[in-house]
Design a protein around this motif. Structure first.
Motif, PDB file in Angstrom:
ATOM      1  N   VAL A   1     -69.570  32.183  52.084  1.00  0.00           N
ATOM      2  CA  VAL A   1     -69.028  30.981  51.450  1.00  0.00           C
ATOM      3  C   VAL A   1     -67.698  30.582  52.074  1.00  0.00           C
ATOM      4  CG1 VAL A   1     -68.122  30.052  49.276  1.00  0.00           C
ATOM      5  CG2 VAL A   1     -70.270  31.342  49.292  1.00  0.00           C
ATOM      6  N   MET A   2     -66.821  31.563  52.312  1.00  0.00           N
ATOM      7  CA  MET A   2     -65.517  31.237  52.893  1.00  0.00           C
ATOM      8  C   MET A   2     -65.653  30.723  54.324  1.00  0.00           C
ATOM      9  SD  MET A   2     -62.928  34.091  51.256  1.00  0.00           S
ATOM     10  CE  MET A   2     -61.480  33.469  52.101  1.00  0.00           C
TER      11      MET A   2
ATOM     12  N   ASP B   1     -68.683  40.457  40.567  1.00  0.00           N
ATOM     13  CA  ASP B   1     -68.136  41.344  41.599  1.00  0.00           C
ATOM     14  C   ASP B   1     -67.345  40.605  42.673  1.00  0.00           C
ATOM     15  OD1 ASP B   1     -69.143  43.553  40.323  1.00  0.00           O
ATOM     16  OD2 ASP B   1     -70.971  43.647  41.539  1.00  0.00           O
ATOM     17  N   GLU B   2     -67.422  39.278  42.715  1.00  0.00           N
ATOM     18  CA  GLU B   2     -66.710  38.504  43.717  1.00  0.00           C
ATOM     19  C   GLU B   2     -65.464  37.815  43.169  1.00  0.00           C
ATOM     20  OE1 GLU B   2     -69.958  38.839  43.607  1.00  0.00           O
ATOM     21  OE2 GLU B   2     -70.339  39.601  45.622  1.00  0.00           O
ATOM     22  N   ARG B   3     -65.306  37.780  41.865  1.00  0.00           N
ATOM     23  CA  ARG B   3     -64.187  37.054  41.240  1.00  0.00           C
ATOM     24  C   ARG B   3     -62.822  37.613  41.623  1.00  0.00           C
ATOM     25  NH1 ARG B   3     -65.966  33.908  36.425  1.00  0.00           N
ATOM     26  NH2 ARG B   3     -63.778  33.907  35.898  1.00  0.00           N
ATOM     27  N   PHE B   4     -62.775  38.847  42.101  1.00  0.00           N
ATOM     28  CA  PHE B   4     -61.493  39.463  42.447  1.00  0.00           C
ATOM     29  C   PHE B   4     -60.785  38.731  43.586  1.00  0.00           C
ATOM     30  CE2 PHE B   4     -64.268  41.451  45.479  1.00  0.00           C
ATOM     31  CZ  PHE B   4     -63.488  41.727  46.590  1.00  0.00           C
TER      32      PHE B   4
ATOM     33  N   ALA C   1     -61.988  36.295  55.595  1.00  0.00           N
ATOM     34  CA  ALA C   1     -63.228  36.483  54.842  1.00  0.00           C
ATOM     35  C   ALA C   1     -64.089  37.614  55.385  1.00  0.00           C
ATOM     36  CB  ALA C   1     -64.031  35.186  54.857  1.00  0.00           C
ATOM     37  N   LYS C   2     -64.005  37.853  56.673  1.00  0.00           N
ATOM     38  CA  LYS C   2     -64.896  38.823  57.319  1.00  0.00           C
ATOM     39  C   LYS C   2     -64.928  40.202  56.667  1.00  0.00           C
ATOM     40  CE  LYS C   2     -65.713  36.732  61.705  1.00  0.00           C
ATOM     41  NZ  LYS C   2     -66.947  36.129  61.247  1.00  0.00           N
ATOM     42  N   PRO C   3     -63.789  40.821  56.345  1.00  0.00           N
ATOM     43  CA  PRO C   3     -63.849  42.171  55.767  1.00  0.00           C
ATOM     44  C   PRO C   3     -64.582  42.240  54.419  1.00  0.00           C
ATOM     45  CG  PRO C   3     -61.614  41.661  56.478  1.00  0.00           C
ATOM     46  CD  PRO C   3     -62.410  40.401  56.590  1.00  0.00           C
ATOM     47  N   PHE C   4     -64.644  41.122  53.694  1.00  0.00           N
ATOM     48  CA  PHE C   4     -65.307  41.127  52.396  1.00  0.00           C
ATOM     49  C   PHE C   4     -66.827  41.180  52.531  1.00  0.00           C
ATOM     50  CE2 PHE C   4     -61.241  38.995  51.469  1.00  0.00           C
ATOM     51  CZ  PHE C   4     -60.761  39.856  50.492  1.00  0.00           C
ATOM     52  N   GLY C   5     -67.343  40.538  53.585  1.00  0.00           N
ATOM     53  CA  GLY C   5     -68.784  40.508  53.796  1.00  0.00           C
ATOM     54  C   GLY C   5     -69.514  39.747  52.698  1.00  0.00           C
TER      55      GLY C   5
END
Length: 159
Positions: free
Chosen positions: A142-143, A99-102, A132-136
Motif C-alpha cells: 500500500v505504501m 496488525d497493521e495499525r501500528f 515501507a520495505k522492511p514492513f513487507g
C-alpha cells in the motif's frame, strides 16, 4: 598458520561491518528523505500543489504554517508549510487491519514546502518507498502505491 587465517578473517569481518555501519550512518538521512527544488516561488508552489492534490483525489488532512506558528512565539523563520495528505483508498487498507495499525504514526503522508536563504522554494518528504520495505506485506504494498501517487502529484512542481 590456521590460527592466523582465522584471526585475519575475524579482523576482516569486523572492519567490513564497521565500514558498512559508517557508510549507512552517513548515507542514511539522504536515503530516508527526499528534497527537491520547486520550479515555482513559494506561493505558486503551494497553489499548484493544492490543485494537484485535489485533481488526484487526495485530501489535505491538515496544514501547519510553521512561520506563523513560530512567529507567535517570537521566532522569525522563512516561509515553511507542512501538509498532511491522505488518500482514503490507501489509508483504509492499512487502518482496517489490526496488525497493521501500528504504522499509523506514519500517516497521513507529510510534505514540507519551504524557502531557503538562497530565495528558492524546496519540497521535502519521507522516502516512503524505502521506509515501507522492511514492513513487507500489506503495509509495503500500500505504501509503495501511495508513494508513487504522491511523487506523481509533486512531479508538476519539480524542475
Amino acid at each position: 598458520m590456521k590460527k592466523n587465517l582465522i584471526i585475519g578473517i575475524v579482523i576482516g569481518a569486523v572492519l567490513s561491518a564497521g565500514l558498512f555501519l559508517l557508510v549507512a550512518f552517513q548515507a542514511g538521512p539522504g536515503m530516508m528523505m527526499h528534497e527537491d527544488q520547486s520550479k515555482y516561488d513559494f506561493d505558486e508552489t503551494i497553489e499548484v500543489f493544492e490543485q494537484q492534490v485535489a485533481e488526484a483525489g487526495w485530501s489535505v488532512a491538515g496544514m501547519h504554517d510553521m512561520k506563523e506558528i513560530l512567529d507567535g512565539h517570537g521566532h522569525d523563520v522563512i516561509d515553511i508549510k507542512i501538509y498532511e495528505l491522505c488518500s482514503s483508498k490507501y489509508s483504509a487498507e492499512i487502518l482496517k487491519l489490526d496488525d497493521e495499525r501500528f504504522v499509523s504514526p506514519l500517516m497521513p503522508c507529510r510534505i514540507s514546502f519551504y524557502e531557503k536563504s538562497d530565495g528558492n522554494t524546496y519540497i521535502s518528504r519521507m522516502n516512503s518507498s524505502l521506509m515501507a520495505k522492511p514492513f513487507g506485506g500489506v503495509i509495503d504494498e500500500v505504501m509503495q502505491q501511495a508513494a508513487a501517487e504522491t511523487e506523481a502529484i509533486l512531479d508538476h512542481l519539480i524542475d
